[in-house]
Design an enzyme around this catalytic site. Structure first.
Site, PDB file in Angstrom:
ATOM      1  CB  CYS A 112      56.498 -51.115 -51.218  1.00 54.61           C
ATOM      2  SG  CYS A 112      55.515 -51.166 -52.701  1.00 54.61           S
ATOM      3  CG  HIS A 118      50.491 -58.887 -85.933  1.00 52.37           C
ATOM      4  ND1 HIS A 118      51.863 -58.818 -85.847  1.00 52.37           N
ATOM      5  CD2 HIS A 118      50.136 -58.210 -87.045  1.00 52.37           C
ATOM      6  CE1 HIS A 118      52.319 -58.139 -86.882  1.00 52.37           C
ATOM      7  NE2 HIS A 118      51.298 -57.751 -87.613  1.00 52.37           N
ATOM      8  N   GLY A 135      73.777 -59.586 -60.545  1.00 56.20           N
ATOM      9  CA  GLY A 135      72.736 -60.574 -60.229  1.00 56.20           C
ATOM     10  C   GLY A 135      71.726 -60.737 -61.358  1.00 56.20           C
ATOM     11  NE  ARG A 170      66.472 -51.141 -49.594  1.00 55.67           N
ATOM     12  CZ  ARG A 170      65.818 -50.093 -49.108  1.00 55.67           C
ATOM     13  NH1 ARG A 170      66.185 -48.868 -49.461  1.00 55.67           N
ATOM     14  NH2 ARG A 170      64.812 -50.234 -48.291  1.00 55.67           N
ATOM     15  CG  LEU A 187      71.172 -48.976 -63.459  1.00 59.90           C
ATOM     16  CD1 LEU A 187      71.254 -50.033 -64.558  1.00 59.90           C
ATOM     17  CD2 LEU A 187      72.285 -47.959 -63.657  1.00 59.90           C
ATOM     18  CD  GLU A 188      63.842 -49.385 -60.564  1.00 63.80           C
ATOM     19  OE1 GLU A 188      63.266 -50.378 -61.021  1.00 63.80           O
ATOM     20  OE2 GLU A 188      63.712 -49.030 -59.384  1.00 63.80           O
ATOM     21  CE  LYS A 214      60.181 -48.687 -59.318  1.00 66.57           C
ATOM     22  NZ  LYS A 214      61.133 -49.676 -58.849  1.00 66.57           N
ATOM     23  CG  ASP A 230      63.194 -56.062 -48.591  1.00 62.36           C
ATOM     24  OD1 ASP A 230      62.614 -56.863 -49.345  1.00 62.36           O
ATOM     25  OD2 ASP A 230      63.348 -54.847 -48.857  1.00 62.36           O
ATOM     26  CB  THR A 245      56.381 -55.047 -52.762  1.00 60.61           C
ATOM     27  OG1 THR A 245      56.983 -54.019 -51.997  1.00 60.61           O
ATOM     28  CG2 THR A 245      54.897 -55.038 -52.506  1.00 60.61           C
ATOM     29  CE1 TYR A 273      64.539 -51.983 -57.598  1.00 57.11           C
ATOM     30  CE2 TYR A 273      65.931 -53.721 -56.755  1.00 57.11           C
ATOM     31  CZ  TYR A 273      64.811 -52.920 -56.634  1.00 57.11           C
ATOM     32  OH  TYR A 273      63.977 -53.053 -55.558  1.00 57.11           O
ATOM     33  CB  CYS A 318      57.217 -50.335 -55.595  1.00 59.12           C
ATOM     34  SG  CYS A 318      57.762 -51.476 -54.332  1.00 59.12           S
ATOM     35  CD  GLU A 337      53.400 -60.027 -83.154  1.00 57.65           C
ATOM     36  OE1 GLU A 337      52.847 -60.994 -83.707  1.00 57.65           O
ATOM     37  OE2 GLU A 337      53.293 -58.853 -83.568  1.00 57.65           O
ATOM     38  N   GLY A 345      55.269 -56.738 -46.022  1.00 54.08           N
ATOM     39  CA  GLY A 345      55.107 -58.059 -45.426  1.00 54.08           C
ATOM     40  C   GLY A 345      54.356 -58.001 -44.113  1.00 54.08           C
TER      41      GLY A 345
HETATM   42  P1  FAD Z   1      59.510 -52.715 -45.469  1.00 59.25           P
HETATM   43  O1  FAD Z   1      58.451 -52.425 -46.443  1.00 59.25           O
HETATM   44  O2  FAD Z   1      60.789 -52.001 -45.620  1.00 59.25           O
HETATM   45  O3  FAD Z   1      58.889 -52.406 -44.027  1.00 59.25           O
HETATM   46  C1  FAD Z   1      59.639 -52.471 -42.840  1.00 59.25           C
HETATM   47  C2  FAD Z   1      59.051 -51.474 -41.848  1.00 59.25           C
HETATM   48  O4  FAD Z   1      59.521 -51.782 -40.531  1.00 59.25           O
HETATM   49  C3  FAD Z   1      59.476 -50.044 -42.134  1.00 59.25           C
HETATM   50  O5  FAD Z   1      58.370 -49.170 -42.042  1.00 59.25           O
HETATM   51  C4  FAD Z   1      60.473 -49.753 -41.008  1.00 59.25           C
HETATM   52  O6  FAD Z   1      60.558 -48.387 -40.697  1.00 59.25           O
HETATM   53  C5  FAD Z   1      59.885 -50.564 -39.882  1.00 59.25           C
HETATM   54  N1  FAD Z   1      60.816 -50.912 -38.796  1.00 59.25           N
HETATM   55  C6  FAD Z   1      62.115 -51.252 -38.886  1.00 59.25           C
HETATM   56  N2  FAD Z   1      62.600 -51.570 -37.678  1.00 59.25           N
HETATM   57  C7  FAD Z   1      61.571 -51.424 -36.807  1.00 59.25           C
HETATM   58  C8  FAD Z   1      61.434 -51.632 -35.386  1.00 59.25           C
HETATM   59  N3  FAD Z   1      62.443 -52.101 -34.654  1.00 59.25           N
HETATM   60  N4  FAD Z   1      60.230 -51.359 -34.813  1.00 59.25           N
HETATM   61  C9  FAD Z   1      59.182 -50.908 -35.543  1.00 59.25           C
HETATM   62  N5  FAD Z   1      59.257 -50.719 -36.884  1.00 59.25           N
HETATM   63  C10 FAD Z   1      60.430 -50.987 -37.496  1.00 59.25           C
HETATM   64  N6  FAD Z   1      59.921 -54.028 -54.908  1.00 59.25           N
HETATM   65  C11 FAD Z   1      59.116 -54.425 -55.916  1.00 59.25           C
HETATM   66  O7  FAD Z   1      58.495 -55.493 -55.826  1.00 59.25           O
HETATM   67  N7  FAD Z   1      58.952 -53.643 -57.034  1.00 59.25           N
HETATM   68  C12 FAD Z   1      59.579 -52.464 -57.185  1.00 59.25           C
HETATM   69  O8  FAD Z   1      59.413 -51.788 -58.192  1.00 59.25           O
HETATM   70  C13 FAD Z   1      60.417 -52.015 -56.133  1.00 59.25           C
HETATM   71  N8  FAD Z   1      61.035 -50.832 -56.218  1.00 59.25           N
HETATM   72  C14 FAD Z   1      61.780 -50.379 -55.173  1.00 59.25           C
HETATM   73  C15 FAD Z   1      62.359 -49.134 -55.280  1.00 59.25           C
HETATM   74  C16 FAD Z   1      63.129 -48.646 -54.247  1.00 59.25           C
HETATM   75  C17 FAD Z   1      63.729 -47.266 -54.364  1.00 59.25           C
HETATM   76  C18 FAD Z   1      63.321 -49.442 -53.072  1.00 59.25           C
HETATM   77  C19 FAD Z   1      64.152 -48.915 -51.930  1.00 59.25           C
HETATM   78  C20 FAD Z   1      62.751 -50.696 -52.959  1.00 59.25           C
HETATM   79  C21 FAD Z   1      61.975 -51.175 -54.004  1.00 59.25           C
HETATM   80  N9  FAD Z   1      61.368 -52.429 -53.954  1.00 59.25           N
HETATM   81  C22 FAD Z   1      60.575 -52.859 -54.988  1.00 59.25           C
HETATM   82  C23 FAD Z   1      61.588 -53.331 -52.806  1.00 59.25           C
HETATM   83  C24 FAD Z   1      60.386 -53.295 -51.836  1.00 59.25           C
HETATM   84  O9  FAD Z   1      60.137 -51.968 -51.449  1.00 59.25           O
HETATM   85  C25 FAD Z   1      60.696 -54.160 -50.632  1.00 59.25           C
HETATM   86  O10 FAD Z   1      61.021 -55.450 -51.070  1.00 59.25           O
HETATM   87  C26 FAD Z   1      59.527 -54.260 -49.658  1.00 59.25           C
HETATM   88  O11 FAD Z   1      59.116 -53.001 -49.216  1.00 59.25           O
HETATM   89  C27 FAD Z   1      59.931 -55.120 -48.461  1.00 59.25           C
HETATM   90  O12 FAD Z   1      58.887 -55.185 -47.545  1.00 59.25           O
HETATM   91  P2  FAD Z   1      59.179 -55.550 -46.022  1.00 59.25           P
HETATM   92  O13 FAD Z   1      57.841 -55.766 -45.392  1.00 59.25           O
HETATM   93  O14 FAD Z   1      60.176 -56.628 -45.926  1.00 59.25           O
HETATM   94  O15 FAD Z   1      59.880 -54.257 -45.400  1.00 59.25           O
HETATM   95  P1  NA7 Z   2      72.577 -53.868 -54.522  1.00 54.91           P
HETATM   96  O1  NA7 Z   2      71.749 -54.624 -55.476  1.00 54.91           O
HETATM   97  O2  NA7 Z   2      73.171 -54.557 -53.351  1.00 54.91           O
HETATM   98  O3  NA7 Z   2      73.721 -53.141 -55.366  1.00 54.91           O
HETATM   99  C1  NA7 Z   2      74.655 -52.270 -54.789  1.00 54.91           C
HETATM  100  C2  NA7 Z   2      75.334 -51.480 -55.897  1.00 54.91           C
HETATM  101  O4  NA7 Z   2      76.157 -50.473 -55.336  1.00 54.91           O
HETATM  102  C3  NA7 Z   2      76.226 -52.316 -56.771  1.00 54.91           C
HETATM  103  O5  NA7 Z   2      76.228 -51.769 -58.045  1.00 54.91           O
HETATM  104  C4  NA7 Z   2      77.588 -52.153 -56.083  1.00 54.91           C
HETATM  105  O6  NA7 Z   2      78.668 -52.349 -56.957  1.00 54.91           O
HETATM  106  C5  NA7 Z   2      77.535 -50.718 -55.675  1.00 54.91           C
HETATM  107  N1  NA7 Z   2      78.348 -50.384 -54.516  1.00 54.91           N
HETATM  108  C6  NA7 Z   2      78.339 -50.998 -53.313  1.00 54.91           C
HETATM  109  N2  NA7 Z   2      79.201 -50.367 -52.480  1.00 54.91           N
HETATM  110  C7  NA7 Z   2      79.741 -49.353 -53.171  1.00 54.91           C
HETATM  111  C8  NA7 Z   2      80.668 -48.335 -52.844  1.00 54.91           C
HETATM  112  N3  NA7 Z   2      81.204 -48.251 -51.627  1.00 54.91           N
HETATM  113  N4  NA7 Z   2      81.003 -47.440 -53.788  1.00 54.91           N
HETATM  114  C9  NA7 Z   2      80.456 -47.523 -55.026  1.00 54.91           C
HETATM  115  N5  NA7 Z   2      79.566 -48.451 -55.396  1.00 54.91           N
HETATM  116  C10 NA7 Z   2      79.210 -49.354 -54.471  1.00 54.91           C
HETATM  117  O7  NA7 Z   2      71.818 -52.630 -53.923  1.00 54.91           O
HETATM  118  P2  NA7 Z   2      70.357 -51.964 -53.988  1.00 54.91           P
HETATM  119  O8  NA7 Z   2      70.340 -50.912 -52.961  1.00 54.91           O
HETATM  120  O9  NA7 Z   2      69.908 -51.535 -55.322  1.00 54.91           O
HETATM  121  O10 NA7 Z   2      69.380 -53.123 -53.676  1.00 54.91           O
HETATM  122  C11 NA7 Z   2      69.353 -53.783 -52.519  1.00 54.91           C
HETATM  123  C12 NA7 Z   2      68.392 -54.868 -52.720  1.00 54.91           C
HETATM  124  O11 NA7 Z   2      67.085 -54.298 -52.618  1.00 54.91           O
HETATM  125  C13 NA7 Z   2      68.520 -55.532 -54.072  1.00 54.91           C
HETATM  126  O12 NA7 Z   2      69.138 -56.782 -53.942  1.00 54.91           O
HETATM  127  C14 NA7 Z   2      67.085 -55.602 -54.556  1.00 54.91           C
HETATM  128  O13 NA7 Z   2      66.648 -56.918 -54.768  1.00 54.91           O
HETATM  129  C15 NA7 Z   2      66.233 -54.888 -53.507  1.00 54.91           C
HETATM  130  P3  NA7 Z   2      79.350 -53.802 -57.180  1.00 54.91           P
HETATM  131  O14 NA7 Z   2      78.498 -54.501 -58.201  1.00 54.91           O
HETATM  132  O15 NA7 Z   2      79.348 -54.503 -55.853  1.00 54.91           O
HETATM  133  O16 NA7 Z   2      80.706 -53.486 -57.663  1.00 54.91           O
END
Ligand code: FAD
Ligand code: NA7
Length: 504
Positions: free
Chosen positions: A64, A475, A232, A298, A208-209, A72, A339, A348, A205, A69, A480, A28
């Protein structure tokens, strides 16, 4: 005769160092800063990555590209290649009996790609005259930030406007050994050794990924699930994703939470023990493994921004910034995107589009707001799950349970027939009965991401069930199937997987 007006633009002396400071150089933040600069604003971006507990850190570009992303999807593809190698044998290819995978080689290639992206981001900021500061920013007042770089040098900067785009970081549970011995998605993509037998905690997600690609790359994987899979998301689809993963050999421990992690033996990978408790019965279990990966949610990185002091409203439960539909916070010159904002999708493309539209409104005479409805997404599990719009559960709740019907079917990709792959894919359209509009699209299938992107446009344009029926299929493809869904859930008719690329 009226006096002649001088129309030449007079540069007023700037009151602040910048027109816009963006805190956070992720999806962003970079998009917003580049668009604002294109529109003539003087812009600075602050980006700083705090290392993970085991010391992992990365470059410019945010989650990302560095730890989300991009790596991953590359690892997911790497894992799918194993399936393709197996399938190839059914198609007459003679391949080695025992393929091996070298983790270090994949990590190196993935990290090389990320490195080139980091470099590219720096170049593009420079080209657009956006000043990049690799420093951690904290608010001093509503027009000033204090920035600290990695050597501890501090400097203050002022700006007319701010965009906060600081994203989120993974949570750790409050149990012994969590931060000492476990890792998260922030570490896995650059892990310097093969992870070995892995316990992934969480059923999000991300969990699982990660579990999916690790198994595909040849590691023994157990996923510890506290309650349901993919909270969700459409639960029927979530279970189908889980069933396929089980067939792939991933073990699911349902109803367990971790209580303690200890190291049995150091090493690369180490030998660990994770203890866990059944949430209903209290039963305790122990598992020996090499890696514990937490994917349990997160948290938004707002804690040390000093937002309370300057009056920016944050939801104390989620640590997320509360914004208006124009992404404006409770302080008029401070905006937030991505986020870190309350109640919106963490993806992203959402962060990027919101950033660009916000910059257009701030500096480009635009009033267009971000549309957070009908955003498509895909879970890149071994069998992918793509969706757009409402889950069946959400739709029944929002539009009334009797105002929703579901058109669905199982199908077998044509390609699977030759390789005699068991199991089936699933397609589902959630339909509003009163106007026949499709409010939810769901598919569990190979390449679901590619399938979902185009259909998302149909939902965005308000497509009805008859529009899907009138559409000609391509097809033989999997997509489809959506042109010929004629079984409603309310009919109670049993689903039988049909072949030939989607139900013909
Ligand atoms: P970010 O990209 O997280 O950027 C924030 C930045 O700010 C970071 O570099 C951080 O270090 C920095 N920062 C924080 N605090 C400060 C500060 N005080 N001063 C200076 N810098 C700072 N999204 C998808 O669309 N498709 C996917 O397949 C997908 N897969 C994902 C897989 C994983 C494992 C994860 C963790 C996320 C995934 N996402 C995916 C989600 C996607 O990565 C986020 O939605 C996206 O990166 C959010 O962008 P953002 O700009 O909000 O924050
Ligand atoms: P999510 O989507 O917030 O999911 C967290 C998962 O972890 C969920 O399955 C929870 O189970 C589980 N959870 C949370 N706390 C615990 C503890 N203490 N022990 C065991 N399991 C736990 O998290 P993500 O990191 O994947 O994603 C964050 C967001 O980033 C998500 O919304 C995406 O859109 C992008 P629950 O279902 O609560 O029982």
């Amino acid at each position: 005769m009226p006096p002649v007006e001088n129309t030449a633009v007079v540069e007023e002396p700037r009151k602040y160092d910048y027109d816009l400071i963006v805190v956070g150089g992720g999806s962003g933040g970079l998009a917003a800063s580049k668009r604002a600069a294109d529109l003539g604003a003087k812009v600075a971006v602050f980006d700083f990555v705090k290392p993970t507990p085991i010391g992992t850190t990365w470059g410019l570009g945010g989650t990302c590209v560095n730890v989300g992303c991009v790596p991953k999807k590359l690892m997911h593809h790497g894992a799918l290649l194993k399936q393709h190698i197996n399938d190839a044998k059914s198609y007459g290819w003679k391949v080695g009996e025992k393929e091996t995978h070298v983790w270090g080689e994949l990590v190196e290639k993935v990290q090389n790609h990320i490195g080139s992206q980091n470099f590219g981001f720096r170049v593009s900021l420079r080209e657009k005259s956006v000043q990049y500061h690799n420093a951690y920013a904290t608010f001093v007042d509503q027009h000033t930030v204090n920035a600290v770089d990695k050597r501890g040098r501090e400097k203050t900067y002022t700006s007319e406007n701010f965009i906060i785009a600081v994203g989120m970081r993974p949570n750790y549970p409050d149990i012994p050994g969590a931060k000492e011995y476990a890792i998260t998605s922030d570490d896995i993509f650059s892990l310097g050794y093969a992870p070995g037998k892995t316990v992934v905690v969480g059923a999000s997600y991300i969990s699982l990924e990660c579990g999916g690609f690790l198994k595909g790359l040849g590691f023994d994987v157990t996923i510890m699930v506290r309650s349901i899979l993919l909270r969700g998301f459409d639960q029927e689809c979530a279970e189908r994703v889980g069933d396929y993963m089980k067939e792939e050999g991933i073990e699911f421990m349902r109803g367990f939470v971790p209580t303690k992690i200890t190291q049995i033996e150091p090493g690369t990978p180490p030998k660990l023990k994770i203890e866990a408790k059944n949430t209903k019965t209290g039963e305790m279990v122990e598992i020996e493994c090499n890696t514990v990966l937490f994917a349990i949610g997160r948290t938004a990185c707002t804690e040390s921004l000093n937002l309370e002091k300057i009056g920016v409203q944050v939801n104390p439960k989620t640590a997320k910034i509360v914004v208006s539909e124009a992404e404006q916070s409770s302080v008029e010159n401070i905006y937030a995107i991505g986020d870190v904002i309350e109640g919106k999708l963490e993806l992203t493309p959402v962060a990027i589009q919101a950033g660009q539209l916000l910059a257009n409104r701030l500096f480009g005479n635009s009033a267009t707001l971000m549309d957070y409805v009908n955003v498509p997404t895909t879970v890149f599990t071994p069998l992918e799950y793509g969706c757009c719009g409402y889950s069946e559960e959400e739709a029944r709740e929002k539009f009334g349970k009797d105002n929703i019907d579901v058109f669905h079917n199982l199908f077998q990709p044509l390609e699977w027939v030759v390789s005699e792959k068991p199991g089936a894919c699933y397609a589902k359209l959630v339909c509003k009965i009163d106007d026949n509009r499709i409010v939810g699209y769901h598919v569990v299938a190979p390449n679901a991401g590619e399938m979902t992107q185009g259909f998302a446009l149909a939902l965005r344009l308000g497509a009805k069930k008859e529009d899907f029926d009138a559409l000609n299929g391509i097809h033989p493809t999997n997509a489809e199937v959506f042109t010929m869904l004629d079984i409603t859930k309310s009919s109670g008719k049993e689903l039988v997987a049909s072949g030939c690329g989607g139900g013909a």
